[in-house]
Design a protein around this motif. Structure first.
Motif, short mmCIF file in Angstrom:
data_model
loop_
_atom_site.label_atom_id
_atom_site.label_comp_id
_atom_site.label_asym_id
_atom_site.label_seq_id
_atom_site.Cartn_x
_atom_site.Cartn_y
_atom_site.Cartn_z
N GLU A 18 8.54 25.61 -43.00
CA GLU A 18 9.52 25.32 -44.03
C GLU A 18 10.48 24.22 -43.62
OE1 GLU A 18 11.51 28.89 -44.94
OE2 GLU A 18 9.74 29.89 -45.79
N LYS A 19 10.57 23.92 -42.32
CA LYS A 19 11.50 22.91 -41.83
C LYS A 19 10.70 21.77 -41.22
CE LYS A 19 15.14 26.25 -40.75
NZ LYS A 19 16.03 26.77 -39.68
N PHE A 20 10.92 20.57 -41.74
CA PHE A 20 10.25 19.38 -41.22
C PHE A 20 11.26 18.28 -40.86
CE2 PHE A 20 7.25 21.59 -43.90
CZ PHE A 20 6.09 21.59 -43.13
N HIS A 21 12.50 18.70 -40.54
CA HIS A 21 13.52 17.68 -40.21
C HIS A 21 13.29 17.16 -38.79
CE1 HIS A 21 15.13 21.44 -38.51
NE2 HIS A 21 15.71 20.66 -37.59
N LYS A 22 13.80 15.98 -38.54
CA LYS A 22 13.69 15.33 -37.23
C LYS A 22 15.07 15.30 -36.58
CE LYS A 22 11.81 11.24 -34.93
NZ LYS A 22 11.18 9.92 -35.12
N SER A 23 15.12 15.68 -35.34
CA SER A 23 16.40 15.75 -34.63
C SER A 23 16.93 14.34 -34.35
CB SER A 23 16.25 16.51 -33.32
OG SER A 23 15.79 17.82 -33.58
N GLN A 24 18.26 14.25 -34.30
CA GLN A 24 18.93 12.98 -34.00
C GLN A 24 19.04 12.82 -32.49
OE1 GLN A 24 19.95 10.53 -35.94
NE2 GLN A 24 20.81 9.36 -34.27
N HIS A 25 18.36 11.81 -31.95
CA HIS A 25 18.35 11.59 -30.51
C HIS A 25 19.40 10.57 -30.06
CE1 HIS A 25 14.58 13.76 -29.47
NE2 HIS A 25 14.34 13.58 -30.76
N PHE A 26 19.97 9.84 -31.00
CA PHE A 26 20.92 8.78 -30.64
C PHE A 26 22.34 9.28 -30.91
CE2 PHE A 26 16.99 6.72 -31.80
CZ PHE A 26 16.78 5.88 -30.71
N GLY A 27 23.25 8.95 -30.01
CA GLY A 27 24.65 9.34 -30.17
C GLY A 27 25.55 8.51 -29.27
N TYR A 28 26.82 8.89 -29.26
CA TYR A 28 27.83 8.18 -28.47
C TYR A 28 28.58 9.19 -27.62
CZ TYR A 28 27.19 3.90 -31.17
OH TYR A 28 26.67 2.78 -31.74
N LYS A 39 16.85 17.06 -27.13
CA LYS A 39 16.72 17.47 -28.53
C LYS A 39 15.26 17.85 -28.81
CE LYS A 39 20.93 16.86 -29.97
NZ LYS A 39 21.25 15.82 -30.95
N PRO A 40 15.01 18.85 -29.66
CA PRO A 40 13.63 19.26 -29.98
C PRO A 40 12.95 18.27 -30.91
CG PRO A 40 15.19 20.56 -31.24
CD PRO A 40 16.02 19.71 -30.32
N GLY A 41 11.69 18.56 -31.19
CA GLY A 41 10.91 17.68 -32.04
C GLY A 41 11.10 17.99 -33.51
N ILE A 42 10.03 17.65 -34.32
CA ILE A 42 10.11 17.85 -35.76
C ILE A 42 10.12 19.34 -36.06
CG2 ILE A 42 8.90 17.45 -37.95
CD1 ILE A 42 7.83 14.89 -36.77
N GLY A 43 11.04 19.73 -36.93
CA GLY A 43 11.14 21.12 -37.32
C GLY A 43 11.79 22.00 -36.28
#
Length: 741
Positions: A18-28, A39-43
């Motif tokens: 049910e979840k196919f979101h992609k984690s945000q790997h970039f930040g400050y 960070k985990p992968g898709i879903g």
């Protein structure tokens, strides 16, 4: 067994997702762009070979601290002793080398640093081998990093393909790992290698069989650095032509037993100002010394014992030091008050020393007598300067200035006293008294005078208020000037004594230019000023008056109580001021003057409880704050707003008073309590914004700028409206004889 990768045999793993979101790997982080590799992968599923951090701790809630790791483990480091083996190529003597190092594990962020201690004359660049950062585990777990669980004694860790063998740790590391439940292995040892064995053998061979004498003065330097003994000396040079007694200062440096001598040259001595009489160095006792030839004095003496070198001979150092030249130098034990030292042929007498030198000799040698030596004759007595007597022209100060200089200068006034006691705001610094003439003339007896004493320059002004149908013209009776006390000679060399503020009080008799005055009253400002400065005016000091009255009535306390009780038939504990004055005069047998009795009445008087105008109270408070230079109203308002949790502009009266005390607002306690009560509304809540704006003397001035006790310019000597009419004698009896029936 897995199915072959053929059409129809592959399984779709996304079925049921049910979840196919992609984690945000970039930040400050701290304004620096970073990539979060955890960070985990898709879903939300972990990537291949990725181990996600657990969402919850393995320890139950309540154990440990809730603070973050960079706070809880700040400045806490685990230290391990380790070594690694370095391969040596192209060398026959050794094939490998053991290098010891330190591994530091920082608990706050799991960073690791490897440092190799420097070895003297090793020829190897040593220091930090691995800089502080997070070190990944060796493959195939290179996506994870080393943690505290990977460290133990007798365990090998690999940092970037270099194995390090841990052999021991410090006590803090042992305690920390033990609390974590880690079972520590027994400590190991560093294996020997050919290079270490060879260096140890060379170092042992370098030790001399007959060690030289070492003169180690480091301990003396560290113990007595900047410790200097100071003596005041005299050099008697009167035997030479134009010689005299010369003042010298001897400095003895305890750090290295050196001596420095400075000369004190008085003013107009006619000598050149030489900065140093003797430069710092060791002072020999028997001088002056002869000039030695080069090489005659050396630290070592070499003896030729077996012939010349090259033919089987050799040299040997003379340990007996047969040719050494010893010079005795002055030490701290040779210096004392009254001692004579030899300064390269000059006899120097030590006459005195400073307090540090006295304390040093008292502590080290137990000397108690430090009486200074008088080497100089006593100075001749100073001729007293005499001035001619006063001529009568001008003031005494003006005539004296004509004798002090060729060009006469005007007399200098006390400018500081003028600035302190000059009129400033509501403070007039003028004491005014009502006076009567002491005379038998019935017309002069009815005349009233106002005597004003100006504290800024001790001048006196006498003014007579005009009275209708009196037959006497009013106006200035005595121009403002200093008034000389009676009984002094006019034409004399000494300065005359003038009337001071302490000479004027109610009941005093003064003589101004052949006119006798009796001071019968004073304005309220004079009474208040004298009571505030009771240390300068004894007649207004209530404590000294109570002591006088207690001494006078110590033996008849019961009679005094009966007298006061008889004057109060209604048992109101209050009597009229006239009755109070007559009783005090009777009790003290006339030892108290009129001003002291009035001070008692003012202190124990019953004041009218009439309500004072709010603007008057704000004027008094602003005057006190302005005098104390209090301007911290913005921060005071911020603290009020911070404590106002409901943000309605109201605070309890007790909390407002506490904040005022915390800011040390320079207001009297009764005035502060009255102001808070005036701004207090329902349920004991105070509007702090109106209170602070009313006290802000920088921005707002009240409509009435007068104080309850003010300097009345139109005072004509008549009794004021605030005069004491009734006195509470019960409070006086309690202060005199205590709480007794």
């Amino acid at each position: 067994m897995a199915l072959p990768l053929l059409p129809g045999n592959s399984f779709n793993r996304n079925l049921g997702k049910e979840k196919f979101h992609k984690s945000q790997h970039f930040g400050y982080c701290n304004k620096v762009a970073m990539i979060d590799a955890e960070k985990p992968g898709i879903g939300g599923e972990p990537l291949l070979g990725q181990n996600l951090k657990p969402k919850y701790s393995v320890f139950p809630r309540g154990i440990g601290s809730d603070a973050p790791s960079w706070v809880a483990f700040d400045k806490q480091v685990l230290s391990f002793d380790a070594y690694f083996q370095e391969v040596i190529t192209e060398r026959r003597e050794e094939t490998y080398r053991i290098r010891q190092c330190k591994i530091y594990f920082y608990l706050e962020d799991d960073t690791i640093q490897v440092v190799e201690p420097q070895v003297k004359n090793s020829g190897i660049p040593q220091g930090t081998i691995v800089r502080r950062h997070r070190i990944p585990l060796p493959p195939p777990y290179d996506e994870e990093y080393y943690k505290v669980d990977h460290f133990n004694i007798n365990k090998e860790v690999v940092f970037y393909a270099t194995p390090y063998k841990i052999i021991n740790c410090d006590q803090f590391t042992r305690n920390f790992l033990t609390k974590l439940g880690v079972r520590l292995n027994p400590p190991g040892c560093v294996p020997e290698d050919a290079y270490s064995t060879m260096r140890k053998r060379e170092q042992d061979a370098m030790k001399p069989l007959r060690p030289y004498d070492r003169f180690d003065t480091l301990k003396q330097f560290l113990e007595h650095d900047r410790h200097v003994l100071r003596f005041y000396c005299i050099w008697d040079d009167t035997s030479s032509m134009y010689g005299d007694l010369r003042d010298l200062i001897l400095h003895y440096y305890l750090a290295d037993d050196t001596v420095e001598i400075l000369e004190v040259i008085p003013k107009n001595a006619g000598r050149d100002a030489v900065p140093v009489f003797l430069h710092r160095g060791k002072l020999p006792k028997y001088g002056p010394l002869k000039l030695h030839r080069p090489g005659e004095i050396a630290a070592r003496t070499v003896l030729n014992v077996f012939g010349p070198m090259g033919h089987g001979g050799r040299y040997l150092i003379d340990n007996l030091k047969t040719g050494a030249v010893h010079h005795e130098i002055y030490k701290d034990c040779d210096l004392a008050i009254g001692a004579t030292i030899n300064l390269l042929g000059r006899k120097i007498i030590l006459c005195d020393c400073d307090p540090y030198t006295k304390e040093f000799y008292k502590t080290k040698y137990g000397i108690e007598d430090f009486t200074p030596l008088q080497c100089r004759p006593p100075p001749p007595p100073r001729v007293e300067r005499k001035f001619p007597p006063y001529t009568g022209f001008g003031s005494e100060e003006d005539s004296l200035c004509s004798c002090l200089s060729v060009v006469p200068k005007p007399p200098q006034k006390d400018f500081r006293k003028f600035m302190e006691k000059d009129r400033r705001g509501l403070e007039s610094n003028v004491l005014r008294f009502a006076a009567k003439l002491v005379t038998d003339n019935p017309i002069d007896k009815e005349r009233t005078f106002i005597i004003s004493f100006f504290l800024s320059d001790d001048t006196i002004l006498v003014y007579e208020p005009p009275q209708r149908n009196s037959g006497v013209l009013g106006g200035k009776f005595l121009e403002r000037s200093q008034v000389r006390k009676p009984g002094q000679e006019i034409f004399k060399s000494e300065m005359s004594e003038y009337f001071k503020a302490q000479d004027l009080f109610v009941g005093a008799k003064v003589l101004f230019n052949c006119h006798h005055f009796m001071l019968v009253d004073a304005d309220d400002y004079a009474f208040t000023y004298m009571e505030k400065n009771s240390d300068e005016f004894p007649v207004a000091d209530i404590s000294s008056i109570i002591i006088k009255l207690r001494e006078a009535g110590a033996s008849k306390s019961r009679e005094i109580k009966q007298l006061f009780a008889g004057s109060d038939p209604g048992n109101t504990n209050v009597i009229a001021y006239d009755q109070f004055r007559n009783l005090i005069t009777r009790i003290s047998d006339g030892n108290l003057c009129e001003h002291e009795i009035m001070t008692l009445g003012r202190n124990y008087g019953v004041r009218d409880t009439g309500e004072v105008d709010l603007n008057v109270l704000l004027a008094v408070a602003q005057e006190q704050l302005k005098r104390k230079a209090f301007e911290n109203f913005s921060k005071l308002t911020d603290v009020f707003m911070y404590n106002d949790r409901e943000k309605n502009g109201l605070l309890p009266a007790q909390e407002v008073r506490t904040i005022f005390k915390a800011f040390r607002v320079p207001l009297e306690d009764d005035l502060l309590r009255t102001l808070i009560s005036r701004f207090e509304g329902e349920h004991g809540q105070v509007c702090y914004q109106k209170l602070t704006s009313g006290l802000n003397w920088r921005e707002k001035c009240p409509a009435v700028c007068q104080t309850p006790i003010q300097h009345d310019e139109d005072w004509s000597g008549k009794p004021s409206t605030h005069i004491v009419k009734q006195v509470s004698y019960l409070l006086l009896l309690e202060d005199l004889f205590g709480l007794q029936d």
